[in-house]
Write a protein that holds these residues in place. Structure first.
Motif, mmCIF file in Angstrom:
data_model
loop_
_atom_site.group_PDB
_atom_site.id
_atom_site.type_symbol
_atom_site.label_atom_id
_atom_site.label_comp_id
_atom_site.label_asym_id
_atom_site.label_seq_id
_atom_site.Cartn_x
_atom_site.Cartn_y
_atom_site.Cartn_z
ATOM 1 N N ALA A 28 0.808 -1.232 0.000
ATOM 2 C CA ALA A 28 0.000 0.000 0.000
ATOM 3 C C ALA A 28 0.841 1.282 0.000
ATOM 4 O O ALA A 28 0.559 2.186 -0.795
ATOM 5 N N PRO A 29 1.892 1.395 0.846
ATOM 6 C CA PRO A 29 2.645 2.661 0.843
ATOM 7 C C PRO A 29 3.289 2.945 -0.521
ATOM 8 O O PRO A 29 3.250 4.079 -0.993
ATOM 9 N N ALA A 30 3.848 1.906 -1.137
ATOM 10 C CA ALA A 30 4.521 2.118 -2.426
ATOM 11 C C ALA A 30 3.519 2.531 -3.502
ATOM 12 O O ALA A 30 3.783 3.410 -4.322
ATOM 13 N N ALA A 32 0.580 3.998 -3.037
ATOM 14 C CA ALA A 32 0.095 5.355 -2.750
ATOM 15 C C ALA A 32 1.138 6.390 -3.137
ATOM 16 O O ALA A 32 0.809 7.434 -3.702
ATOM 17 N N VAL B 20 -6.590 9.200 -2.698
ATOM 18 C CA VAL B 20 -5.538 8.173 -2.708
ATOM 19 C C VAL B 20 -5.547 7.367 -1.407
ATOM 20 O O VAL B 20 -5.288 6.159 -1.407
ATOM 21 N N GLU B 24 -5.460 3.447 -0.956
ATOM 22 C CA GLU B 24 -4.425 2.811 -0.136
ATOM 23 C C GLU B 24 -5.069 1.775 0.793
ATOM 24 O O GLU B 24 -4.523 0.681 0.999
ATOM 25 N N VAL B 27 -5.814 -1.267 -1.202
ATOM 26 C CA VAL B 27 -4.590 -2.043 -1.477
ATOM 27 C C VAL B 27 -4.228 -2.866 -0.241
ATOM 28 O O VAL B 27 -3.925 -4.059 -0.336
ATOM 29 N N GLU B 28 -4.273 -2.236 0.912
ATOM 30 C CA GLU B 28 -3.919 -2.932 2.144
ATOM 31 C C GLU B 28 -4.850 -4.134 2.369
ATOM 32 O O GLU B 28 -4.421 -5.213 2.743
ATOM 33 N N ARG B 31 -3.945 -6.811 -0.601
ATOM 34 C CA ARG B 31 -2.568 -7.016 -1.066
ATOM 35 C C ARG B 31 -2.166 -8.489 -1.019
ATOM 36 O O ARG B 31 -1.454 -8.973 -1.898
ATOM 37 N N GLN B 53 2.157 -4.704 -7.466
ATOM 38 C CA GLN B 53 2.165 -3.238 -7.332
ATOM 39 C C GLN B 53 1.690 -2.575 -8.641
ATOM 40 O O GLN B 53 0.855 -1.677 -8.630
#
Lengths: 270, 187
Positions: A28-30, A32, B20, B24, B27-28, B31, B53
Motif C-alpha cells: 500500500a505505501p509504495a 500510494a 488516494v 491505499e 490495497v492494504e 494485497r 504493485q
C-alpha cells in the motif's frame, strides 16, 4: 477407497496455501506514493493514450531500422503494434496446434449486433465484404476484443486460409495491455521472418507473410495457435486491428483501407 | 475517529474521486491475495511484488472502467495476474500457474496453521506434484478457489468465466487431481 475424499482434499489445498506463498509485502505505501507522485487521476486515459502513442511511434521507428536486419539476425527481437506484440526469436518454444482454433481462442460466440452493443469502440468492417459469418467477443480488463470471420469463398475474392474454413479473420481490440504475441523464426533458422512496414490511411502497420505462432491471452491463461495465413497489423485511434488472410499484400491493404479509422464504424447497429 | 470499516464499494467510489488514501486502504485490504495470485505465475517473490504493485496502479488508472457495485477483489486479481503473465512472457518463461513449496520462510513469521502443520511432508509434496501435473486450466481454477480462497463467483470474475463454467471446471479439475493423487500413490 481413495485416501483423498473431497472434504479432505479441499482442506489440504487450503492448508497448502500457508506453505506455498511467501509473506505478502506491504504494497500500500509504495502504490500510494506512486499515485501521489504521478498525480494520476483514476481513469486518466488521456495520459495513457499519449504515452502509448509515443511508445508506438518509438516502436515503429525502431521497426523501420530493425526490419532491414531481420533476415540475418540471430538475436530475439521484439516489435509490436498496439495490443499485439511481435517477437522474432531464434529459439522459439514448441509450435502451436496446426489448425487455428479461432472459436476457443477468441472468446464466446455472439452475433454482430450484440457485439456492437457490448464493446466500447465502434466495430470497423471492410466496405467490400458482406457481414461476417461468425463473431466472438472476449472481455478483458484492459479493453474489449472482438473477432470476426468470413468463410472462404474464392469467387467472392476470399481464398481460404490454409487448414481453416475461413477466408478472412479480423480481430479488433481497444485493449491497453498486450493481448497477444506473435512468435517468428528468423531466416537461416528455418524461417524467413519476412515483416514489412506498411501504412494504412496514415497509421503505421506491419505485414507478416510467414506462418507463425500466436500466443493469445484467454481467461485463466493463454493459448498458442499456429497462424497459417498472412497477417496485417495496424493501430488507429486507440484500436488495434489484426487481419489474417491468404490475399496478397495489396489486396489486404485495400480491404484495410476501406475500413473507417479508429473504430468509427460506417455501419449502424444491425 | 472510530467508525465501521468502509465497504470496498465506498472506498472505490472515493478513490474514483481521487482519494488516494481510500485506494491505499483497498490495497492494504487485498494485497495478500493479489500478491499470491501474482506469485503463482511468476514463482518469484520480487517479481510477484512488482506485478502486484503494477496491477494496483493499473487498476487505479482503470477505475473509470470498473462497473459500480462489482466486486473489487477479483477485478484487481485479474489485472495483476495479467501483468504477471506479461512480465513472465517478456522474459520467455512459461506463463502458467505453478505451485511449489516455499523453501525458506522469513524468520519471525508466524507458525503455520494447525491444518498446515498436520500436512505431512510427503503428502504435501505429493499434492503439489499432482497439482502441477494438471492442465493449466484445471490448475488455475483450483488455485483461485482453494489456494487464493476466492468464492466461486470471485473465481469466475477473476478468470473471466461464467459461474457455471467455474463450477463444472472445478468439479472436473478436482476429479483429475484426485486421479493424479491416486496415480502417485501406486507403487
Amino acid at each position: 477407497m481413495s485416501r483423498h475424499p473431497a472434504i479432505d482434499l479441499e482442506r489440504s489445498l487450503r492448508a497448502l496455501a500457508d506453505e506455498v506463498f511467501p509473506e505478502a509485502p506491504p504494497l500500500a505505501p509504495a502504490v500510494a506514493e506512486r499515485l501521489r507522485a504521478g498525480q494520476v487521476m483514476p481513469g486518466a486515459r488521456g495520459e495513457r493514450r499519449r504515452r502509448r502513442w509515443s511508445r508506438r511511434r518509438l516502436v515503429v521507428l525502431a521497426a523501420a531500422a530493425i526490419l532491414l536486419l531481420l533476415a540475418a539476425t540471430a538475436v530475439a527481437t521484439r516489435l509490436g503494434i498496439g495490443a499485439i506484440g511481435v517477437r522474432i526469436d531464434p529459439s522459439p518454444t514448441a509450435s502451436g496446434s496446426a489448425a487455428p482454433e479461432t472459436g476457443a481462442a477468441f472468446g464466446r460466440r455472439i452475433d454482430l449486433a450484440e457485439a456492437r452493443e457490448a464493446v466500447r469502440f465502434r466495430i470497423g468492417l471492410p466496405d467490400d465484404l458482406p457481414l461476417p459469418d461468425r463473431v466472438w467477443l472476449e472481455d478483458d480488463p484492459f479493453g474489449d476484443r472482438v473477432a470476426m470471420a468470413w468463410r472462404a469463398d474464392r469467387s467472392a475474392g476470399l481464398p481460404g486460409i490454409p487448414w481453416t474454413p475461413w477466408g478472412l479473420v479480423l480481430l479488433e481490440t481497444d485493449a491497453t495491455g498486450e493481448v497477444g504475441v506473435k512468435e517468428l523464426v528468423p531466416s537461416g533458422l528455418g524461417g524467413t521472418a519476412e515483416i514489412r512496414s506498411v501504412s494504412i490511411g496514415g497509421a503505421e502497420g506491419l505485414w507478416i507473410d510467414e506462418p507463425h505462432d500466436l500466443v493469445i491471452r484467454i481467461p485463466g491463461g493463454e493459448r498458442r495457435l499456429r497462424v497459417t495465413g498472412a497477417v496485417l497489423l495496424w493501430h488507429a485511434d486507440g484500436v488495434t486491428y489484426r487481419l489474417e488472410t491468404s490475399l496478397a499484400l495489396e489486396d489486404a491493404l485495400s480491404l484495410a483501407r476501406s475500413m473507417p479509422r479508429g473504430g468509427t464504424s460506417r455501419a449502424p447497429a444491425v | 475517529m472510530e467508525g465501521r470499516p468502509l465497504e470496498d464499494a465506498e472506498l472505490v467510489e472515493r478513490a474514483r474521486e481521487g482519494d488516494v488514501a481510500a485506494y491505499e486502504a483497498l490495497v492494504e485490504r487485498h494485497r495478500e491475495v493479489v500478491f499470491r495470485a501474482s506469485y503463482l505465475i511468476t514463482r518469484d517473490a520480487a517479481e510477484a511484488e512488482d506485478a502486484a504493485q503494477e496491477g494496483f496502479v493499473k487498476a487505479y488508472r482503470a477505475l473509470d472502467r470498473f462497473r459500480p457495485g462489482a466486486p473489487f477483489r477479483p477485478w484487481v486479481v485479474r489485472i495483476a495476474t495479467n501483468e504477471a503473465r506479461n512480465r513472465v512472457r517478456s522474459e520467455r518463461r512459461h506463463a502458467d500457474l505453478a505451485v511449489r513449496a516455499v523453501v525458506a520462510r522469513p524468520s519471525g513469521e508466524t507458525a503455520p496453521s494447525p491444518e498446515a502443520a498436520a500436512l505431512l511432508g510427503d503428502e504435501r509434496r505429493t499434492l503439489i506434484s499432482a497439482l502441477n501435473r494438471l492442465p493449466e486450466e484445471d490448475r488455475a481454477v483450483i488455485a483461485h478457489r482453494y489456494l487464493l480462497d476466492l468464492s466461486e463467483a470471485e473465481t469466475a470474475d477473476a478468470l473471466g468465466l461464467r459461474r457455471g463454467t467455474v463450477k463444472s471446471r472445478l468439479s472436473r479439475a478436482m476429479g483429475r487431481l484426485r486421479a493424479a493423487l491416486e496415480e502417485g500413490e501406486e507403487p
